[in-house]
Design a protein around this motif. Structure first.
Motif, PDB file in Angstrom:
ATOM      1  N   CYS A 154      37.096  35.334  -3.297  1.00 55.79           N
ATOM      2  CA  CYS A 154      35.646  35.498  -3.145  1.00 55.79           C
ATOM      3  C   CYS A 154      35.359  36.947  -2.797  1.00 55.79           C
ATOM      4  O   CYS A 154      36.013  37.510  -1.910  1.00 55.79           O
ATOM      5  N   ASP A 155      34.388  37.562  -3.513  1.00 58.16           N
ATOM      6  CA  ASP A 155      34.078  38.969  -3.182  1.00 58.16           C
ATOM      7  C   ASP A 155      32.625  39.144  -2.776  1.00 58.16           C
ATOM      8  O   ASP A 155      32.113  40.255  -2.709  1.00 58.16           O
ATOM      9  N   ALA A 156      31.902  38.032  -2.532  1.00 51.78           N
ATOM     10  CA  ALA A 156      30.518  38.166  -2.062  1.00 51.78           C
ATOM     11  C   ALA A 156      30.223  36.980  -1.155  1.00 51.78           C
ATOM     12  O   ALA A 156      30.438  35.830  -1.559  1.00 51.78           O
ATOM     13  N   VAL A 157      29.729  37.268   0.051  1.00 49.63           N
ATOM     14  CA  VAL A 157      29.420  36.185   0.982  1.00 49.63           C
ATOM     15  C   VAL A 157      28.073  36.466   1.633  1.00 49.63           C
ATOM     16  O   VAL A 157      27.767  37.613   2.006  1.00 49.63           O
ATOM     17  N   ILE A 158      27.245  35.439   1.719  1.00 51.77           N
ATOM     18  CA  ILE A 158      25.953  35.584   2.404  1.00 51.77           C
ATOM     19  C   ILE A 158      26.240  35.452   3.893  1.00 51.77           C
ATOM     20  O   ILE A 158      26.788  34.437   4.332  1.00 51.77           O
ATOM     21  N   MET A 159      25.917  36.514   4.681  1.00 49.62           N
ATOM     22  CA  MET A 159      26.284  36.501   6.101  1.00 49.62           C
ATOM     23  C   MET A 159      25.063  36.610   7.004  1.00 49.62           C
ATOM     24  O   MET A 159      25.208  36.664   8.221  1.00 49.62           O
ATOM     25  N   ALA A 160      23.840  36.604   6.447  1.00 45.03           N
ATOM     26  CA  ALA A 160      22.652  36.619   7.319  1.00 45.03           C
ATOM     27  C   ALA A 160      21.430  36.196   6.519  1.00 45.03           C
ATOM     28  O   ALA A 160      21.343  36.457   5.316  1.00 45.03           O
ATOM     29  N   VAL A 161      20.499  35.538   7.197  1.00 48.06           N
ATOM     30  CA  VAL A 161      19.188  35.242   6.608  1.00 48.06           C
ATOM     31  C   VAL A 161      18.216  36.215   7.256  1.00 48.06           C
ATOM     32  O   VAL A 161      18.145  36.307   8.492  1.00 48.06           O
ATOM     33  N   VAL A 162      17.517  36.982   6.430  1.00 49.13           N
ATOM     34  CA  VAL A 162      16.702  38.077   6.951  1.00 49.13           C
ATOM     35  C   VAL A 162      15.378  37.544   7.493  1.00 49.13           C
ATOM     36  O   VAL A 162      14.687  36.757   6.835  1.00 49.13           O
TER      37      VAL A 162
END
Lengths: 98, 93
Positions: free
Chosen positions: A74-82
């Motif tokens: 995996c090279d993209a991870v969602i790590m925050a909701v703005v």
């Protein structure tokens, strides 16, 4: 990290088994003035975001530094909701207004 | 490592648990002529930088090492202020 909006989700029953059963979301990249760009990324969700959320996602090998994506291809991870961001003091995006 | 100017701040209460209390700031990368180069991106502030500051930042996996917890999905971190930067006999910033 880059800003993006979750515009959809991706379902793939036949995929590398190391990907496991992680939620794959389709993210459209937004620039810092909140203008959508014609650029999309499929990212694994690590914070429980969903379609319509403005999110931050990390790319590269940093994306594997979560308990959810560790050891996965995996090279993209969602790590925050703005919630909001500002430029020089003026709010560009506010979640409660959109 | 690269140069940048901090241009904004970002708030995200719902984020990966290792990042609690780490400020997120928007930075505009700067090249060796002092001009903006590349898109604005979001970085974790390992120092107490703020909008307007001329800073040095790091990208890639090493950025996570600048955060309080190092096993975090971070690919950009502000790691220092720049008091003086000179390139081609010109002062930057």
């Amino acid at each position: 990290m880059l800003i993006g909006k979750v515009v959809g989700s991706v379902v793939a029953t036949r995929k590398d088994e190391k990907l496991g059963h992680q939620k794959l979301l389709l993210v459209q990249v937004h620039d810092h003035t909140n203008k959508p760009k014609e650029q999309y990324v499929v990212a694994i969700d690590a914070v429980g975001s969903g379609p319509g959320d403005m999110v931050l996602y990390a790319t590269g090998s940093s994306a594997r530094q979560t308990t959810i994506t560790e050891g996965r291809p995996c090279d993209a991870v969602i790590m925050a909701v703005v919630d909001s961001w500002d430029l020089g003091g003026d709010n560009v995006y506010e979640k409660w207004k959109s | 490592m690269h140069l940048a100017r901090v241009v904004g701040r970002l708030v995200a209460t719902q984020q990966y648990e290792g990042l609690r209390g780490v400020p997120l700031q928007l930075i505009q990368p700067i090249d060796d002529d002092g001009a903006d180069s590349g898109d604005v991106l979001v970085a974790c502030a390992a120092i107490s930088s703020g909008p307007g500051d001329f800073v040095q930042w790091i990208d890639g996996r090493e950025a996570a090492l600048a955060c309080p917890e190092s096993f975090v999905p971070v690919d950009a971190a502000i790691i220092g202020w720049v008091e003086q930067a000179i390139a081609h006999h010109q002062r930057l910033g």
